[in-house]
Scaffold this motif. Structure first.
Motif, mmCIF file in Angstrom:
data_model
loop_
_atom_site.group_PDB
_atom_site.id
_atom_site.type_symbol
_atom_site.label_atom_id
_atom_site.label_comp_id
_atom_site.label_asym_id
_atom_site.label_seq_id
_atom_site.Cartn_x
_atom_site.Cartn_y
_atom_site.Cartn_z
ATOM 1 N N ASN A 37 -27.711 28.950 5.372
ATOM 2 C CA ASN A 37 -28.272 28.974 6.723
ATOM 3 C C ASN A 37 -29.390 30.003 6.808
ATOM 4 O OD1 ASN A 37 -26.375 27.262 8.626
ATOM 5 N ND2 ASN A 37 -25.009 28.400 7.252
ATOM 6 N N ASN A 38 -30.499 29.594 7.455
ATOM 7 C CA ASN A 38 -31.581 30.540 7.753
ATOM 8 C C ASN A 38 -32.064 31.296 6.513
ATOM 9 O OD1 ASN A 38 -31.448 30.117 10.724
ATOM 10 N ND2 ASN A 38 -29.433 31.083 10.476
ATOM 11 N N GLU A 39 -32.304 30.553 5.429
ATOM 12 C CA GLU A 39 -32.766 31.183 4.195
ATOM 13 C C GLU A 39 -33.984 30.451 3.638
ATOM 14 O OE1 GLU A 39 -29.970 32.334 1.161
ATOM 15 O OE2 GLU A 39 -28.275 32.106 2.539
ATOM 16 N N THR A 40 -34.784 31.160 2.858
ATOM 17 C CA THR A 40 -35.849 30.560 2.066
ATOM 18 C C THR A 40 -35.374 30.548 0.622
ATOM 19 O OG1 THR A 40 -37.612 31.302 3.555
ATOM 20 C CG2 THR A 40 -38.235 30.749 1.300
ATOM 21 N N LEU A 41 -35.286 29.363 0.043
ATOM 22 C CA LEU A 41 -34.676 29.178 -1.277
ATOM 23 C C LEU A 41 -35.692 28.575 -2.230
ATOM 24 C CD1 LEU A 41 -31.520 27.518 0.259
ATOM 25 C CD2 LEU A 41 -31.620 29.863 -0.582
ATOM 26 N N SER A 42 -35.637 28.985 -3.474
ATOM 27 C CA SER A 42 -36.619 28.507 -4.446
ATOM 28 C C SER A 42 -35.973 28.306 -5.801
ATOM 29 C CB SER A 42 -37.776 29.508 -4.557
ATOM 30 O OG SER A 42 -38.747 29.051 -5.463
ATOM 31 N N MET A 43 -36.395 27.212 -6.505
ATOM 32 C CA MET A 43 -35.946 26.949 -7.865
ATOM 33 C C MET A 43 -37.171 26.552 -8.687
ATOM 34 S SD MET A 43 -32.424 24.843 -7.059
ATOM 35 C CE MET A 43 -31.656 25.208 -8.629
ATOM 36 N N THR A 44 -37.206 27.011 -9.939
ATOM 37 C CA THR A 44 -38.354 26.751 -10.802
ATOM 38 C C THR A 44 -38.041 25.625 -11.780
ATOM 39 O OG1 THR A 44 -37.638 28.348 -12.469
ATOM 40 C CG2 THR A 44 -38.993 29.177 -10.637
ATOM 41 N N ASN A 45 -39.043 25.262 -12.563
ATOM 42 C CA ASN A 45 -38.866 24.160 -13.508
ATOM 43 C C ASN A 45 -37.773 24.471 -14.531
ATOM 44 O OD1 ASN A 45 -39.668 21.551 -14.431
ATOM 45 N ND2 ASN A 45 -40.653 22.515 -16.180
ATOM 46 N N SER A 46 -37.641 25.721 -14.922
ATOM 47 C CA SER A 46 -36.591 26.082 -15.878
ATOM 48 C C SER A 46 -35.202 25.887 -15.282
ATOM 49 C CB SER A 46 -36.761 27.537 -16.331
ATOM 50 O OG SER A 46 -36.677 28.419 -15.221
ATOM 51 N N ASP A 47 -35.108 25.907 -13.950
ATOM 52 C CA ASP A 47 -33.823 25.703 -13.274
ATOM 53 C C ASP A 47 -33.474 24.218 -13.151
ATOM 54 O OD1 ASP A 47 -33.507 28.481 -12.762
ATOM 55 O OD2 ASP A 47 -34.833 28.306 -11.025
ATOM 56 N N ILE A 48 -34.497 23.380 -12.948
ATOM 57 C CA ILE A 48 -34.217 22.000 -12.526
ATOM 58 C C ILE A 48 -34.692 20.933 -13.506
ATOM 59 C CG2 ILE A 48 -34.383 22.709 -10.115
ATOM 60 C CD1 ILE A 48 -37.090 21.359 -9.962
ATOM 61 N N PHE A 49 -35.386 21.282 -14.566
ATOM 62 C CA PHE A 49 -35.998 20.292 -15.456
ATOM 63 C C PHE A 49 -34.954 19.323 -16.019
ATOM 64 C CE2 PHE A 49 -37.665 19.047 -19.700
ATOM 65 C CZ PHE A 49 -38.763 18.314 -19.259
ATOM 66 N N LYS A 50 -35.196 18.020 -15.740
ATOM 67 C CA LYS A 50 -34.340 16.923 -16.229
ATOM 68 C C LYS A 50 -32.891 17.046 -15.768
ATOM 69 C CE LYS A 50 -37.663 14.911 -18.507
ATOM 70 N NZ LYS A 50 -38.263 13.668 -18.003
ATOM 71 N N LYS A 51 -32.660 17.725 -14.656
ATOM 72 C CA LYS A 51 -31.298 17.867 -14.142
ATOM 73 C C LYS A 51 -31.129 17.100 -12.834
ATOM 74 C CE LYS A 51 -30.430 22.456 -16.103
ATOM 75 N NZ LYS A 51 -30.090 23.881 -15.808
ATOM 76 N N ASP A 52 -29.870 16.847 -12.483
ATOM 77 C CA ASP A 52 -29.538 16.262 -11.189
ATOM 78 C C ASP A 52 -29.387 17.402 -10.189
ATOM 79 O OD1 ASP A 52 -29.489 13.833 -12.402
ATOM 80 O OD2 ASP A 52 -27.310 13.734 -12.595
ATOM 81 N N ILE A 53 -30.207 17.360 -9.150
ATOM 82 C CA ILE A 53 -30.214 18.448 -8.167
ATOM 83 C C ILE A 53 -29.578 17.976 -6.868
ATOM 84 C CG2 ILE A 53 -31.665 20.134 -6.972
ATOM 85 C CD1 ILE A 53 -31.745 20.245 -10.038
ATOM 86 N N THR A 54 -28.755 18.804 -6.289
ATOM 87 C CA THR A 54 -28.133 18.484 -5.009
ATOM 88 C C THR A 54 -28.393 19.601 -4.005
ATOM 89 O OG1 THR A 54 -26.353 17.190 -6.033
ATOM 90 C CG2 THR A 54 -25.974 17.986 -3.797
ATOM 91 N N LEU A 55 -28.884 19.220 -2.841
ATOM 92 C CA LEU A 55 -29.002 20.144 -1.710
ATOM 93 C C LEU A 55 -28.057 19.614 -0.629
ATOM 94 C CD1 LEU A 55 -32.904 20.513 -1.476
ATOM 95 C CD2 LEU A 55 -31.302 21.773 -2.933
ATOM 96 N N GLU A 56 -27.105 20.434 -0.243
ATOM 97 C CA GLU A 56 -26.077 19.933 0.684
ATOM 98 C C GLU A 56 -25.667 21.001 1.696
ATOM 99 O OE1 GLU A 56 -21.471 18.381 0.349
ATOM 100 O OE2 GLU A 56 -22.898 17.735 -1.180
ATOM 101 N N LYS A 57 -25.532 20.557 2.936
ATOM 102 C CA LYS A 57 -25.095 21.419 4.038
ATOM 103 C C LYS A 57 -26.010 22.632 4.189
ATOM 104 C CE LYS A 57 -20.233 19.981 3.925
ATOM 105 N NZ LYS A 57 -18.830 20.394 3.734
ATOM 106 N N LEU A 58 -27.285 22.335 4.388
ATOM 107 C CA LEU A 58 -28.259 23.391 4.641
ATOM 108 C C LEU A 58 -28.737 23.285 6.080
ATOM 109 C CD1 LEU A 58 -30.479 23.134 1.417
ATOM 110 C CD2 LEU A 58 -28.319 24.375 1.721
ATOM 111 N N GLU A 59 -28.942 24.437 6.729
ATOM 112 C CA GLU A 59 -29.422 24.440 8.110
ATOM 113 C C GLU A 59 -30.461 25.549 8.291
ATOM 114 O OE1 GLU A 59 -27.687 24.435 12.718
ATOM 115 O OE2 GLU A 59 -26.325 24.363 10.999
ATOM 116 N N ASN A 60 -31.587 25.158 8.920
ATOM 117 C CA ASN A 60 -32.680 26.106 9.169
ATOM 118 C C ASN A 60 -33.147 26.791 7.886
ATOM 119 O OD1 ASN A 60 -32.571 25.696 12.052
ATOM 120 N ND2 ASN A 60 -30.751 27.011 12.092
ATOM 121 N N CYS A 61 -33.288 26.003 6.823
ATOM 122 C CA CYS A 61 -33.702 26.548 5.532
ATOM 123 C C CYS A 61 -35.036 25.952 5.084
ATOM 124 C CB CYS A 61 -32.643 26.248 4.458
ATOM 125 S SG CYS A 61 -31.113 27.198 4.644
#
Length: 329
Positions: free
Chosen positions: A171-195
């Motif tokens: 909640n109420n956050e600025t979130l960041s992920m780079t290519n080394s975090d997500i490259f060729k992976k399945d990414i899920t964003l769930e239950k986020l509010e005001n982000c």
């Protein structure tokens, strides 16, 4: 003379009756001729509908025997077949009765639901969750069994951390992920509010669920983006195919090389993808997406069978589009 007159009158009466009979026969023939094309069209439509329905149901039924690595493409093909059938129904609504249209809509909804249920079963969304450790008072288990459990649990946790990547319950956050975090992976964003979420890189798939008042920026995703239960969000996303479900009041700045499919959505706005960051061209190449091909206006609404434009989505007016995200974020 009277006898001749009577005979003449009788002959005229019989002639008039015969003429009237012939005219009635001709009218019936003409009426039949007028209705015949529609009847033939309806018969042909029903045959084609049945064939297409059987083909899609067969595709659904063999899904369990499809290798897991091919399942995503298999379900994409099923979606395309359902979409083709939907367009065929829409193009035929000129001669279809209300009953026929409702029947077709029911068939389409059943096929879509059946496919989605099976897809959720065979390709479940990965959750970032761990089993709780056994309580220390579980001394009734012998040491050998406990060692086996610990070993399996440790391996399972390591695999989960390695293959699953995502952000949850923020909640109420600025979130960041780079290519080394997500490259060729399945990414899920769930239950986020005001982000605000920034995903720089090329993921394999992206799942968005239960997002409210959020802005999501994503680099090119090599396969599909699945978004559902999004409310009052802005999504700046690029992918091969977008599937949007049960969302409302959401603007999407989209790059899609295939098509976008939506269902049970309202007040959705679309504009072309325009997020620029360092390395975005390389990410498009890594994701095997053609940066020059963008079908952002090719939106198929499964809740709208009419050939007219769906009332559930619109193109965002150019004057209302955000052109420079850096000025806002």
């Amino acid at each position: 003379m009277d006898t001749l007159t009577d005979q003449t009158n009788k002959l005229n009466l019989l002639t008039n009756r015969e003429i009237e009979r012939q005219l009635n026969l001709q009218k019936k023939k003409d009426d039949k001729g007028t209705l015949l094309p529609n009847n033939e069209k309806l018969d042909f439509f029903e045959r084609m509908l049945a064939e297409k329905q059987n083909y899609i149901e067969e595709m659904i039924s063999i899904a369990k025997s499809v290798p897991k690595i091919e399942l995503s493409n298999h379900f994409n093909e099923i979606s395309k077949e359902i979409l083709t059938l939907q367009k065929y129904v829409a193009a035929s609504n000129i001669f279809l009765r209300n009953y026929d249209l409702k029947k077709c809509q029911y068939i389409l909804q059943e096929l879509t639901s059946k496919s989605k249920r099976l897809e959720d079963e065979l390709l479940p969304k990965k959750k970032f969750s761990f089993k709780n450790k056994l309580k220390e008072n579980s001394q009734m288990k012998n040491s050998e069994n406990k060692e086996k459990y610990d070993e399996v649990d440790f391996v399972a946790k390591n695999l989960l951390v390695k293959n699953v990547c995502g952000l949850f319950n923020k909640n109420n956050e600025t979130l960041s992920m780079t290519n080394s975090d997500i490259f060729k992976k399945d990414i899920t964003l769930e239950k986020l509010e005001n982000c605000r979420v920034f995903l720089r890189g090329s993921a394999s798939t992206l799942h968005l669920d239960k997002l409210r008042n959020c802005t999501v920026f994503s680099g090119p995703v090599s396969t599909s983006i699945f978004a559902e239960n999004c409310e009052n969000c802005t999504l700046v996303i690029a992918c091969q195919q977008l599937r949007l479900h049960s969302s409302i009041k959401t603007n999407i700045y989209l790059h899609v090389t295939s098509r976008a499919i939506m269902e049970d959505c309202k007040e959705i706005g679309f504009a072309p993808y325009n997020w620029k960051y360092e390395g975005v061209e390389d990410d498009f190449r890594n994701a095997s997406l053609d940066i020059a091909t963008n079908n952002w206006t090719c939106i198929d609404d499964f809740n709208w069978l009419n050939e007219k434009h769906s009332p559930n989505w619109k193109e965002i007016d150019e004057k209302d589009r955000i052109e420079n995200w850096d000025e806002i974020y």
